[in-house]
Scaffold this motif. Structure first.
Motif, PDB file in Angstrom:
ATOM      1  N   TYR A   1      12.048   4.566   0.252  1.00 50.89           N
ATOM      2  CA  TYR A   1      11.530   5.865   0.839  1.00 50.89           C
ATOM      3  C   TYR A   1      12.744   6.488   1.973  1.00 50.89           C
ATOM      4  N   ASP A   2      13.582   5.531   2.119  1.00 47.11           N
ATOM      5  CA  ASP A   2      13.809   6.077   3.737  1.00 47.11           C
ATOM      6  C   ASP A   2      15.461   5.435   3.500  1.00 47.11           C
TER       7      ASP A   2
ATOM      8  N   ALA B   1      11.200  -4.961   3.404  1.00 43.82           N
ATOM      9  CA  ALA B   1      12.419  -3.204   3.607  1.00 43.82           C
ATOM     10  C   ALA B   1      12.913  -2.442   2.865  1.00 43.82           C
ATOM     11  N   ALA B   2      12.782  -3.348   1.165  1.00 43.95           N
ATOM     12  CA  ALA B   2      12.702  -2.661   0.267  1.00 43.95           C
ATOM     13  C   ALA B   2      12.542  -1.603  -0.344  1.00 43.95           C
TER      14      ALA B   2
ATOM     15  N   ASN C   1      13.012   4.380 -10.613  1.00 39.42           N
ATOM     16  CA  ASN C   1      14.809   4.908 -10.654  1.00 39.42           C
ATOM     17  C   ASN C   1      15.262   4.754  -9.347  1.00 39.42           C
ATOM     18  N   TYR C   2      15.817   3.665  -8.417  1.00 45.15           N
ATOM     19  CA  TYR C   2      16.003   3.780  -7.087  1.00 45.15           C
ATOM     20  C   TYR C   2      17.866   5.133  -6.930  1.00 45.15           C
TER      21      TYR C   2
ATOM     22  N   VAL D   1       0.922  -1.173   0.105  1.00 41.07           N
ATOM     23  CA  VAL D   1       0.302   0.214  -0.043  1.00 41.07           C
ATOM     24  C   VAL D   1       0.991   1.388  -0.076  1.00 41.07           C
ATOM     25  N   VAL D   2       2.127   0.891   0.536  1.00 47.53           N
ATOM     26  CA  VAL D   2       2.760   2.674   0.456  1.00 47.53           C
ATOM     27  C   VAL D   2       3.029   3.114  -0.305  1.00 47.53           C
ATOM     28  N   PRO D   3       3.122   2.420  -1.404  1.00 47.06           N
ATOM     29  CA  PRO D   3       3.526   3.043  -3.999  1.00 47.06           C
ATOM     30  C   PRO D   3       2.393   3.461  -3.686  1.00 47.06           C
TER      31      PRO D   3
END
Length: 754
Positions: free
Chosen positions: A468-469, A462-463, A726-727, A390-392
């Motif tokens: 985001y952090d 964790a990914a 893009n990371y 749900v985060v993205p």
């Protein structure tokens, strides 16, 4: 390329543990006082919590790896096709369960090694199997060993070892090998047949026999002569101390098999290479050999369908039958496969499909209840997975408050798991060289089952946090513990002295195995192939987010390989690998010797079909490679069920959306989507976003690859949508196979219709 044997982070963590030991703290499970081994901001323990256990036999007694002195201390690759040789699950069996190398099957017994060629399918309703039946027992005259142990192994071969007062016997066996390579002392080579053999060729040191309807060739050292007395065959091997046996695909192949009979296999290695510019991954499978006489160092090996379908190397016309379908024979010590890399995304791209207000309400509902309670490793993992998806979505709709609330909940609970001494945590067992989470579940402690399933959720969650952090994911912070879990389940280093190479993944079979001990007549098994690929997708995203290209590329290789194995062996995508009279087009479980339209816990068709779909994530896009297989799968489900699904239906709608999103949306709209509690690893925010997005942009178009592993294309039949994440810290231009270039800002997702 071959992955580096000692990654810097593994060496760093070993130095940390060594420094702790030098400081006076013992690093032995079961020690009188528990030690907390620091890893960055986290830690694990060397002692199990009170009242918990480690590996046990079926009588509840602790077991240790059964290896020879030569292999003492070397990390044992549990969860393999031959693991019953080292993990003695049954107190009254010090040898092994049947082990299926294909085309041959094996079982260790007191007199040596049983060998068979399972060439006939037995179909029993929901299951099919190619059972082990011993045609031969290979050994040395007089051998009566009290046990069998492992005396060496490589990527897909193993060497069982027997010893009694006057004899030793060692055999080398492997996936794809039509040969058994034997070494013996204390007597003549001895082979006992299940019935009096038919001799069809007698050339002194080479003997061709037929037993149980199968043709075998026996090769003693040049100058020796095989003697046949009823069902006992012997040859004086003198000081040479070796012989080999091969199953022949045809009697006409005898001369060729004799050519390679003395080129003994001594090891096996897979090397993978991510061809980023081409959006492809190649893998080279190499056998190491030693000429016992003569100069020949080549060999013969049989390739599974998922290998020969992607190998450009020339093959012979010879074939074998196996529980995975037809195996084709290659002359040569190596072969190379090349496949398209399967793209993964942290989330589906933005579109005008989902209604923003509806989606926002679903997202806020998840944020308001964001919690990962104190559970076992599996169910805590499921909760992490539910939140991570749900985060993205929250980020995509600009709901940063909900995004950060969910991220904080994930981080807080991961940190508790990653810190020794609390209600939850991880414990390292130095005897089995494994990291087990407690509370354990589904035999992850007693049987070393399912570590790749459980830890996949932690790695993928964790990914998402790392996206985001990045500071949280640093090795000096919490990333070190994430990589401990990765090392336990999928270590890319072969000479690491703390974890085995790729514990769960069988590089030659092309997929993972779930059972730590392989203690079944049917060999090993894997049910939820999708939870296995969840780990591979997590590796790709974790490696991309942290800049660890080694782990990223490992995930790319694992995902591409297992994706094809799933298509071939779980879904029978080419409709050629299941027995002709088997009545199902999908199996819930793959066994070494067959498959079963079943699960461990239920015969409910909806869960049989759904268990190889969940969790649905941006790493599930590879399933769309064979949309016909999806359609057949779901059609069979409806027929079995007598109508549409009523349990796990949201999982199955998401699966359908990878082939026919309009039908999936119609099912969602017509069946109360959002009005009941979904499967434990799902949320309505994710289900709604997944189905409505794919309905708007079309299912994945897996024929359009990209030069980024975190990119994918979607097609509605007229318009192609290109998406990528893009990371990195710099802008990125992602080029797709059709020439489309997508500009992606740093640390962002982007999409375009080209």
């Amino acid at each position: 390329m071959r992955p580096p044997t000692t990654p810097i982070r593994r060496a760093t963590l070993m130095l940390t543990a060594a420094a702790t030991a030098l400081g006076g703290v013992a690093l032995l499970p079961g020690s009188a006082s528990a030690a907390e081994i620091p890893v960055g901001s986290g830690s694990y323990s060397d002692t199990r919590p009170a009242g918990t256990v480690g590996p046990l036999d079926n009588q509840g007694q602790p077991v240790t790896p059964q290896v020879t002195d030569a292999m003492a201390g070397v990390p044992v690759p549990t969860n393999d096709w031959w693991s019953s040789l080292v993990f003695k699950r049954y107190a009254d069996n010090p040898y092994s369960q049947p082990m299926y190398g294909h085309p041959l099957s094996y079982r260790a017994v007191a007199a040596g090694l049983e060998v068979g060629y399972p060439s006939e399918a037995v179909v029993n309703g929901s299951s099919f199997e190619y059972p082990h039946r011993a045609d031969l027992v290979l050994g040395v005259a007089g051998l009566n060993s009290p046990d069998a142990k492992a005396d060496g192994w490589s990527d897909w071969t193993v060497s069982p070892y027997w010893e009694d007062a006057g004899h030793t016997f060692r055999a080398t066996i492997g996936h794809g090998s039509p040969y058994v390579y034997a070494e013996a002392t204390g007597g003549a080579a001895q082979i006992t047949t299940s019935a009096a053999p038919e001799v069809f060729a007698d050339e002194g040191s080479t003997l061709g026999i037929s037993v149980g309807g199968h043709d075998y060739a026996l090769f003693a050292p040049t100058g020796s002569d095989w003697q046949v007395a009823g069902s006992t065959l012997t040859a004086d091997i003198g000081g040479d101390g070796y012989y080999s046996v091969a199953v022949l695909p045809d009697r006409a192949a005898l001369a060729t098999y004799e050519q390679y009979a003395y080129s003994f296999v001594t090891g096996s290695t897979v090397d993978w290479n991510y061809e980023q510019a081409n959006g492809a991954v190649s893998a080279t499978y190499t056998l190491e050999t030693e000429a016992r006489e003569g100069t020949e160092t080549g060999t013969l090996q049989a390739l599974y369908p998922h290998q020969w379908s992607y190998a450009a190397d020339p093959l012979t016309d010879w074939e074998y039958t196996s529980s995975r379908g037809i195996m084709r024979v290659r002359e040569g010590a190596s072969f190379t496969t090349r496949q398209d890399a399967s793209g993964v995304l942290p989330g589906l791209p933005a579109s005008d499909g989902p209604d923003r207000a509806t989606l926002a309400a679903f997202v806020d509902e998840v944020a308001a209840t964001a919690n990962v309670g104190v559970g076992d490793t599996y169910w805590s993992g499921k909760a992490f997975g539910r939140l991570a998806q749900v985060v993205p979505i929250a980020d995509q709709i600009g709901d940063t408050a909900a995004r950060d609330q969910i991220l904080d909940a994930i981080k807080a609970r991961l940190e508790e798991w990653f810190t020794a001494g609390g209600e939850t945590g991880f414990v390292y067992d130095s005897e089995w060289q494994t990291l087990t989470g407690y509370p354990a579940s589904y035999g992850s402690d007693q049987e070393l089952n399912d570590h790749h399933f459980h830890y996949s959720y932690y790695v993928l969650a964790a990914a998402i946090v790392a996206q985001y952090d990045p500071a949280w994911a640093a090795e000096s912070a919490w990333g070190g513990m994430v990589e401990e879990l990765i090392a336990d389940a999928a270590n890319p280093a072969r000479d690491d002295d703390r974890y085995p190479f790729l514990r769960g993944f069988d590089v030659y079979a092309g997929h993972s195995w779930a059972s730590g001990h392989q203690g079944f007549v049917a060999g090993n098994n894997q049910e939820s192939s999708s939870e296995s690929t969840n780990l591979s997708a997590g590796l790709i995203m974790w490696g991309s987010a942290t800049g660890d290209t080694e782990l990223r590329d490992l995930g790319i290789y694992l995902l591409a390989t297992e994706s094809e194995a799933i298509r071939q062996y779980w879904f029978d995508g080419d409709e050629e690998n299941f027995p002709p009279d088997y009545q199902h087009n999908t199996v819930g479980m793959v066994w070494s010797n067959g498959g079963a339209h079943a699960t461990w816990w239920t015969g409910n068709p909806e869960e049989i079909h759904g268990i190889n779909v969940l969790p649905v994530t941006g790493g599930s896009l590879h399933l769309a490679r064979d949309q016909d297989a999806i359609d057949r799968n779901l059609q069979e489900l409806v027929e079995e069920n007598g109508g549409p699904p009523v349990e796990w239906k949201e999982i199955l709608w998401e699966f359908q959306a990878l082939s026919d999103p309009a039908a999936a949306r119609a099912s969602y709209d017509g069946d109360g989507g959002g009005s009941y509690t979904p499967e434990a690893g799902e949320s309505w925010a994710h289900v709604y976003h997944w189905i409505y997005t794919l309905d708007a942009i079309g299912p994945p178009d897996t024929l359009i690859t990209a030069d980024s592993p975190t990119a994918a294309a979607f097609s509605d039949g007229g318009t192609v949508t290109y998406a990528a994440h893009n990371y990195t810290d710099a802008p990125q231009n992602v080029t797709f196979e059709d020439g489309t270039v997508l500009a992606v800002p740093p640390h962002s997702s982007a999409s375009s219709t080209g």
